[in-house]
Design an enzyme around this catalytic site. Sequence first.
Site, PDB file in Angstrom:
ATOM      1  N   ASN A  21      19.030   0.733  -5.891  1.00  0.00           N
ATOM      2  CA  ASN A  21      19.426   1.376  -7.766  1.00  0.00           C
ATOM      3  C   ASN A  21      20.310   1.721  -7.561  1.00  0.00           C
ATOM      4  O   ASN A  21      20.630   2.270  -8.656  1.00  0.00           O
ATOM      5  CB  ASN A  21      18.309   2.324  -7.694  1.00  0.00           C
ATOM      6  CG  ASN A  21      18.784   3.418  -6.789  1.00  0.00           C
ATOM      7  OD1 ASN A  21      19.729   3.590  -5.698  1.00  0.00           O
ATOM      8  ND2 ASN A  21      18.415   4.774  -7.073  1.00  0.00           N
ATOM      9  N   LYS A  22      21.672   2.016  -7.311  1.00  0.00           N
ATOM     10  CA  LYS A  22      23.556   2.223  -7.038  1.00  0.00           C
ATOM     11  C   LYS A  22      24.094   1.092  -8.444  1.00  0.00           C
ATOM     12  O   LYS A  22      23.088  -0.456  -8.388  1.00  0.00           O
ATOM     13  CB  LYS A  22      24.136   2.387  -6.312  1.00  0.00           C
ATOM     14  CG  LYS A  22      23.472   3.611  -5.158  1.00  0.00           C
ATOM     15  CD  LYS A  22      23.050   4.601  -5.664  1.00  0.00           C
ATOM     16  CE  LYS A  22      22.589   5.776  -6.029  1.00  0.00           C
ATOM     17  NZ  LYS A  22      22.376   6.030  -4.849  1.00  0.00           N
ATOM     18  N   ILE A  23      24.428   1.065  -8.795  1.00  0.00           N
ATOM     19  CA  ILE A  23      25.828  -0.028  -9.421  1.00  0.00           C
ATOM     20  C   ILE A  23      25.742  -1.348  -9.176  1.00  0.00           C
ATOM     21  O   ILE A  23      25.839  -2.353  -9.877  1.00  0.00           O
ATOM     22  CB  ILE A  23      27.276   0.448 -10.484  1.00  0.00           C
ATOM     23  CG1 ILE A  23      27.228   0.263 -11.446  1.00  0.00           C
ATOM     24  CG2 ILE A  23      27.630   0.798  -9.618  1.00  0.00           C
ATOM     25  CD1 ILE A  23      27.833   0.851 -12.597  1.00  0.00           C
ATOM     26  N   LEU A  24      26.299  -1.076  -7.849  1.00  0.00           N
ATOM     27  CA  LEU A  24      26.227  -2.484  -7.210  1.00  0.00           C
ATOM     28  C   LEU A  24      25.423  -1.630  -5.204  1.00  0.00           C
ATOM     29  O   LEU A  24      25.153  -0.678  -5.350  1.00  0.00           O
ATOM     30  CB  LEU A  24      28.035  -2.585  -6.113  1.00  0.00           C
ATOM     31  CG  LEU A  24      28.916  -3.022  -8.035  1.00  0.00           C
ATOM     32  CD1 LEU A  24      29.704  -2.771  -6.963  1.00  0.00           C
ATOM     33  CD2 LEU A  24      27.835  -4.166  -8.396  1.00  0.00           C
ATOM     34  N   ASN A  75      22.762   1.867  -2.241  1.00  0.00           N
ATOM     35  CA  ASN A  75      21.169   1.920  -2.491  1.00  0.00           C
ATOM     36  C   ASN A  75      20.862   0.547  -3.320  1.00  0.00           C
ATOM     37  O   ASN A  75      21.485   0.212  -4.128  1.00  0.00           O
ATOM     38  CB  ASN A  75      20.799   2.951  -2.419  1.00  0.00           C
ATOM     39  CG  ASN A  75      19.459   3.324  -2.276  1.00  0.00           C
ATOM     40  OD1 ASN A  75      18.450   2.285  -1.885  1.00  0.00           O
ATOM     41  ND2 ASN A  75      18.369   3.948  -3.107  1.00  0.00           N
TER      42      ASN A  75
END
EC number: 2.6.1.102
Length: 383
Positions: free
Chosen positions: A193-196, A191
């Site tokens: 907002n995730k780290i990737l 998604n």
Amino acid sequence: MRSQDYDRIYLSPPHLGRHELNYLHKAVEDNWVAPAGPNLKGFEQDICQYTGAAHAVALTSGTAAIHLGLRLLGVGPGDEVLCPSFTFVATANPILYLGATPVFVDSEPTTWNLGPTLLRTAIEDRLRLGRKPKALILVHLYGMPAQLTELLAIAAEYDIPVLEDAAEALGSRYQGRLLGTFGDVGVFSFNGNKILTTSGGGVLITNNADYAQRALHLATQAKDPAAHYQHSEVGYNYRLSNLLAGIGRGQMELIEDRVKKRREIFSWYQEKLRDIPGLRFAPTEPAGSRSNRWLSTVLLDPAATPITPEQLRQHLETRNIESRPLWKPLHLQPLFAEAPMYGGAVCANLFARGLCLPSGSSLTDEDLIRVAEAVCEVLSTAS
């Protein structure tokens, strides 16, 4: 000054690197813009190479991956699935998709993840009621590894399969091994907002070839092998686009850099804000674990400061800084009001006391200083 006088600092925005456009341009040039193509296969191979998993199936979301994972484990109408209460709703919604019931379990206060003692209590109580849980969902909240040795041993003792929700934990490790690879199936989210990120997307990983083949079948409308369109069971339109998979390929080249940066941000906050009354950084990283520190989270001690997390959040907004409360426990959500719950005091207390600070890997030193100054403005002067 008004909040609009400041540039917005987001909680965890996408952070693109140098190579995503190369994969996107190639896909457009070659007309691979459908949920099929070389980026899709390449992205899955990248995931496997990084995690060590034998198989990966790229999907439209982490939620879709949890849904398919539960189907692979045989969850269906009338079943019960063990699940932490302290997590995002996407962990539990797929249980409802399948007509099953979540059985919520409280957290332990060190890692904030599922508590082993209460997990055993929940299993034994469900067995006493003649309701053996069909599966267990383990979550690594905010990227922090759960107490896997204890939890997996309990699941194995009672012969309960495990779905490992590592949606927030790509790049985190437990005893040297990457999270997502401990369960019968593992799940990551990409998604925004995730780290990737792949804008929207997720992946299911497994070492079981039959599971991988069936997940791919279900994700592509469960088409029977025929020249015409024939279907014998319900399937889903869950396959990731080749275009978005191209973004994922570029992002995967940067995973260790992104983990390093997020961990540095957490350490920077710890150092700069360590003397603020009533402020504590948590959860704690157990020995032998490495959290990706997807989000930097803090707790406020009501015995040491009159400021609440909501007051702090609102003050940060006056400086145009986005922050967010910790996840509201699912057993406190109207949607799950009738679901069984074991414990509840730990995660309810965490929700009442916690806040997530801006943690994106694109944060500059100036951004971090602005956040720290805003936190100090309200907490250091509170009496």
